[in-house]
Design an enzyme around this catalytic site. Structure first.
Site, PDB file in Angstrom:
ATOM      1  N   SER A  17      16.824 -29.260  17.385  1.00 45.65           N
ATOM      2  CA  SER A  17      16.224 -29.811  16.163  1.00 45.65           C
ATOM      3  C   SER A  17      14.807 -30.302  16.428  1.00 45.65           C
ATOM      4  O   SER A  17      13.882 -30.028  15.657  1.00 45.65           O
ATOM      5  CB  SER A  17      17.071 -30.972  15.633  1.00 45.65           C
ATOM      6  OG  SER A  17      18.369 -30.534  15.329  1.00 45.65           O
ATOM      7  N   ARG A  40      11.481 -38.560  15.390  1.00 45.70           N
ATOM      8  CA  ARG A  40      12.847 -39.013  15.117  1.00 45.70           C
ATOM      9  C   ARG A  40      13.027 -39.327  13.631  1.00 45.70           C
ATOM     10  O   ARG A  40      14.086 -39.083  13.067  1.00 45.70           O
ATOM     11  CB  ARG A  40      13.253 -40.215  15.990  1.00 45.70           C
ATOM     12  CG  ARG A  40      14.726 -40.618  15.844  1.00 45.70           C
ATOM     13  CD  ARG A  40      15.266 -41.410  17.006  1.00 45.70           C
ATOM     14  NE  ARG A  40      15.340 -40.636  18.228  1.00 45.70           N
ATOM     15  CZ  ARG A  40      16.346 -39.789  18.531  1.00 45.70           C
ATOM     16  NH1 ARG A  40      17.372 -39.645  17.724  1.00 45.70           N
ATOM     17  NH2 ARG A  40      16.305 -39.111  19.655  1.00 45.70           N
ATOM     18  N   HIS A  43      13.473 -36.040  12.029  1.00 46.82           N
ATOM     19  CA  HIS A  43      14.817 -35.575  12.391  1.00 46.82           C
ATOM     20  C   HIS A  43      15.874 -36.215  11.491  1.00 46.82           C
ATOM     21  O   HIS A  43      16.851 -35.577  11.094  1.00 46.82           O
ATOM     22  CB  HIS A  43      15.065 -35.931  13.867  1.00 46.82           C
ATOM     23  CG  HIS A  43      16.420 -35.588  14.372  1.00 46.82           C
ATOM     24  ND1 HIS A  43      17.382 -36.539  14.621  1.00 46.82           N
ATOM     25  CD2 HIS A  43      16.992 -34.396  14.670  1.00 46.82           C
ATOM     26  CE1 HIS A  43      18.482 -35.952  15.063  1.00 46.82           C
ATOM     27  NE2 HIS A  43      18.275 -34.649  15.103  1.00 46.82           N
TER      28      HIS A  43
END
Lengths: 210, 210
Positions: A17, A40, A43
């Site tokens: 990812s 992050r 994500h």
């Protein structure tokens, strides 16, 4: 229509990812210190807007990591954000995550004072006897109260993660925090959320652990 | 720069937010039955994409509300989603919210079988002796496993809220669910999240309570 699933091992999903996020960011240059935080959050949201809207005061990431390493606590404005934080990593550094929103005294104080529970929660956080990182993913009133407490010299947070989401005073509350001298990580605009607040905490925690 | 806060009473913030969302949706016509769900997701994310990406199978909202009224449980794939669900309203109808992700047996089973914990959690949910709504905001592998369990006739969920977020098999896992005959509310594409899953549950819960 035949749906074709990619064959990716469970342990590889997160790594893959982050690779895809890197590829799709293309030519967008991120500050290498802020990059793990930004990635992050993307994500967590699949929303590339954050590459543009996340604002960091000078050395905010370094200061956040240092605070965690020194055993800082994290105070959130939702149980969801607290729930999403990697509390075992935080505990390994001596820290603890708090959310006062469901406490009985908070409901009472908020009612008495005609404020939100988030406002009352920030006042309660003043009583903590440890360095504190605030991770605010929901209530702009929490940020407004933090601003007042900072201006009055009542608290000096180690870091404010200011990512409430919504339509009423959200943009404004973030601007207020960016006017203080407290280190901040803020998502400009309306977007944010408890998931974003937790993702930023975890990015810092994982960096602290490295 | 002087920041001007709007004067909105705590009790009025949510109502005012929904008004703004309605205004900004402008001419976009929403199905009146789905509207409270769509608006609550936008309220939670400040992301108007959901007006376009949220897909509802026929009478999905009605069926979800009926299931809640009949005491259905909700199974989530994250503690965050479980944390965000209004559990007292759910309990008033006799329901309960479960997340098996942190259970010790789940970690063991996942390791043994080389699957994600989300996959193992779905298998554990099969053992619940009550009607179940699944609210999946994180793991596409949960949706893939649900698809297999449905195809094999092992479970018949009341509703699947399929809103995982991310980059690996997320889009595909949602397509799979939309190919079943199970009622679904799915956010097409990469976006979603635990917060979105909880928001959809709460929209149904508040409608059930009306």
């Amino acid at each position: 229509m035949k749906v074709q699933l990619q064959k990716v091992l469970p342990a590889e999903i997160e790594r893959r990812s982050f690779e895809i996020i890197g590829e799709e960011l293309g030519n967008i240059r991120l500050d290498p210190v802020n990059e793990p935080v930004i990635k992050r959050v993307i994500h967590t949201t699949a929303d590339f807007d954050y590459a543009r809207t996340l604002c960091f005061s000078e050395k905010a990431v370094e200061k956040g990591i240092a605070a965690i390493k020194a055993g800082a606590c994290i105070v959130t404005d939702t149980q969801m954000a607290r729930s999403g934080i990697n509390k075992s990593t935080l505990a390994a550094f001596g820290g603890e995550a708090f959310c006062f929103m469901s406490d009985e005294d908070i409901a009472q104080t908020a009612k008495q004072n005609g404020t939100t529970r988030a406002t009352a929660s920030m006042d309660k956080a003043v009583t903590l006897k440890k360095p504190v990182i605030f991770a605010i993913g929901n209530a702009p009133t929490a940020l407004v109260r933090l601003y007042e407490l900072i201006q009055d010299g009542i608290i000096t947070p180690e870091l404010i993660i200011g990512v409430p989401v919504g339509f009423v005073n959200v943009v404004e509350s973030k601007e207020l925090i960016m006017q203080t001298k407290i280190p901040y990580i803020v998502a400009k605009g309306r977007k944010g959320g408890s998931n974003v607040a937790a993702a930023i905490c975890n990015a810092l925690l994982y960096k602290a652990k490295e």
